[in-house]
Design an enzyme around this catalytic site. Structure first.
Site, short mmCIF file in Angstrom:
data_model
loop_
_atom_site.label_atom_id
_atom_site.label_comp_id
_atom_site.label_asym_id
_atom_site.label_seq_id
_atom_site.Cartn_x
_atom_site.Cartn_y
_atom_site.Cartn_z
N TYR A 107 0.85 -1.19 0.00
CA TYR A 107 0.00 0.00 0.00
C TYR A 107 0.89 1.25 0.00
O TYR A 107 1.74 1.40 0.88
CB TYR A 107 -0.94 -0.01 1.21
CG TYR A 107 -1.67 1.30 1.31
CD1 TYR A 107 -2.52 1.71 0.29
CD2 TYR A 107 -1.48 2.13 2.39
CE1 TYR A 107 -3.15 2.93 0.34
CE2 TYR A 107 -2.12 3.36 2.46
CZ TYR A 107 -2.96 3.76 1.43
OH TYR A 107 -3.58 4.97 1.48
N LYS A 205 -12.18 -0.19 5.14
CA LYS A 205 -12.50 -1.04 3.98
C LYS A 205 -13.59 -2.05 4.35
O LYS A 205 -14.67 -1.67 4.71
CB LYS A 205 -11.22 -1.70 3.48
CG LYS A 205 -10.01 -0.77 3.42
CD LYS A 205 -10.18 0.41 2.49
CE LYS A 205 -8.90 1.25 2.48
NZ LYS A 205 -9.05 2.52 1.82
N1 PLP Z 1 -3.20 -0.64 4.19
C1 PLP Z 1 -3.82 -0.98 3.06
C2 PLP Z 1 -3.54 -2.33 2.45
C3 PLP Z 1 -4.70 -0.09 2.43
O1 PLP Z 1 -5.31 -0.45 1.28
C4 PLP Z 1 -4.93 1.17 3.01
C5 PLP Z 1 -5.82 2.15 2.35
O2 PLP Z 1 -6.19 2.00 1.21
C6 PLP Z 1 -4.28 1.50 4.20
C7 PLP Z 1 -3.42 0.56 4.76
C8 PLP Z 1 -4.49 2.84 4.85
O3 PLP Z 1 -5.76 2.91 5.43
P1 PLP Z 1 -6.63 4.26 5.55
O4 PLP Z 1 -6.97 4.71 4.17
O5 PLP Z 1 -7.81 3.82 6.36
O6 PLP Z 1 -5.79 5.26 6.27
#
Ligand code: PLP
Length: 386
Positions: A107, A205
């Site tokens: 990510y 998500k």
């Molecule tokens: N980790 C993964 C695999 C993600 O897809 C995301 C966001 O898309 C995050 C961490 C970060 O989360 P947030 O958008 O809730 O801050």
């Protein structure tokens, strides 16, 4: 004779009922939202436990954390205002000079944060190829990290890392393992059961599932001083999940099992349809038997594989952008894990410095009718290729 007192209900039941919630005073089956930022002391001028001030947490957040602990089989779970604030708390709690090993492709926000801490000389950083356990073992043995970061399946290529194998590699070197399993929520993957020390999810998500809050959750099998440090970071940085958002998350989690089952079924139908399609070079989805991560994913995701996939279309980068533009059912939006399907040209979003195929489209498959999703992609591809 009833054996009610001895029989433990299934996790599906417990989550659907928000742990059989009944408000003591009124009998309400839905929790109230308590928005207070501060709490009055009692007649003896003592703090009324457990809450003192908003940054310590609140009832709704604690309730959502209790549900998360059940889902994860954790000793404790902590909710943050976003996935990124939870990731940042983990990085922040590492002593200065700690070494971290992370995937080259993951990510992009978490990668960016790791790189920023490395650039500021707070940590040092080495990389491995996601899903390549041999390289992971070599890098870990050579660099002796404090923390090994795994994202499985990883964004946006959906390579699968064997959490149990990664945990052994990390533990043999004296490191802790963090598993970001955002792509497969804990009803599919319970990372702590496979040996991870931290299980992390962007609860924005699947856990919430309705694209209307941001939240992040960290869960651990064992607590200790490191966990107290993370709790303190959350308190001092004020990144605890807000009570209203925690209430939304509880509501979302009550339908987690239903939603995810449908997302998985739909994703499998879409993946099978476009696998071998004349305008699609590759379908990246661990549910396909030909996918290199299929066997590990089968064990690790309860045979359901999740709702996330990417397709690489033939043509040019503009062809891929046009497919996203021409969709009429899929929303051309970032994020994942909601009830509505999303399509995203990942290179446009993650920027020039991030290693992603220029013709890759990330699909978050929702709970709609699978035929509508397939028809929509077919018509968008047909228009894009002219
Ligand atoms: N980790 C993964 C695999 C993600 O897809 C995301 C966001 O898309 C995050 C961490 C970060 O989360 P947030 O958008 O809730 O801050």
């Amino acid at each position: 004779m009833s054996d009610k007192s001895n029989r433990k209900t299934s996790i599906t039941t417990r989550v659907a009922q928000a742990l059989h919630f009944i408000e003591a005073e009124t009998g309400a089956v839905v929790p109230a939202i308590q928005p207070a930022a501060t709490y009055a002391r009692d007649e003896a001028y003592e703090v009324r436990k457990p809450y003192f001030y908003r940054r310590d947490g609140n009832q709704a957040t604690a309730h959502a954390e209790a549900i998360m602990s059940e889902l994860e089989g954790s000793t404790d779970s902590l909710l943050f205002a976003s996935g990124m604030s939870a990731c940042t708390a983990v990085i922040e709690h590492l002593p200065t000079g700690s070494h971290v090993v992370a995937p080259r492709v993951m990510y992009h926000g978490a990668l960016h944060q790791l790189q920023t801490y490395a650039a500021n000389k707070r940590i040092t950083l080495d990389f491995y190829t996601a899903g390549d356990h041999v390289e992971l073992a070599q890098v870990v043995a050579k660099t002796k990290p404090t923390l090994v970061w795994v994202e499985t399946p990883n964004n946006p290529n959906w390579e699968v890392t064997d959490i149990a194998a990664a945990a052994k590699i990390a533990h043999d070197a004296g490191a802790k393992l963090l598993a970001d399993c955002t792509g497969t929520p804990p009803n599919l993957t319970r990372a702590l059961d496979f040996g991870a020390d931290f299980s992390f999810h962007s609860a924005t998500k699947y856990l919430n599932g309705h694209s209307d809050i941001t939240a992040g959750v960290l869960s651990v099998r064992e607590t200790g001083p490191f966990w107290e440090e993370i709790i303190l970071i959350r308190k001092l940085q004020g990144t605890v999940l807000h009570s209203f958002d925690a209430w939304m998350l509880i509501r979302g989690m009550r339908t987690l099992f239903l939603r995810v089952e449908k997302c998985c079924k739909n994703a499998m139908a879409v993946a099978k349809h476009f696998h071998g399609h004349k305008h699609v070079e590759a379908v990246l989805y661990p549910g396909l038997p030909s996918d290199p991560g299929h066997e590990v994913a089968k064990r690790q995701t309860d045979g359901q594989f999740g709702g996330m996939m990417s397709i690489i279309v033939h043509g040019t980068e503009q062809t891929a952008i046009d497919v996203a533009r021409f969709c009429e059912v899929f929303y051309p939006a970032t994020s994942l894990g909601g009830v509505e399907s999303l399509i995203e040209h990942r290179k446009t979003v993650s920027g020039e410095g991030f290693p992603v195929h220029p013709r890759l489209l990330r699909l978050s498959i929702g709970i709609e009718d699978a035929d509508d999703l397939i028809y929509d992609l077919e018509q968008a591809i047909a228009r894009a290729v002219g």
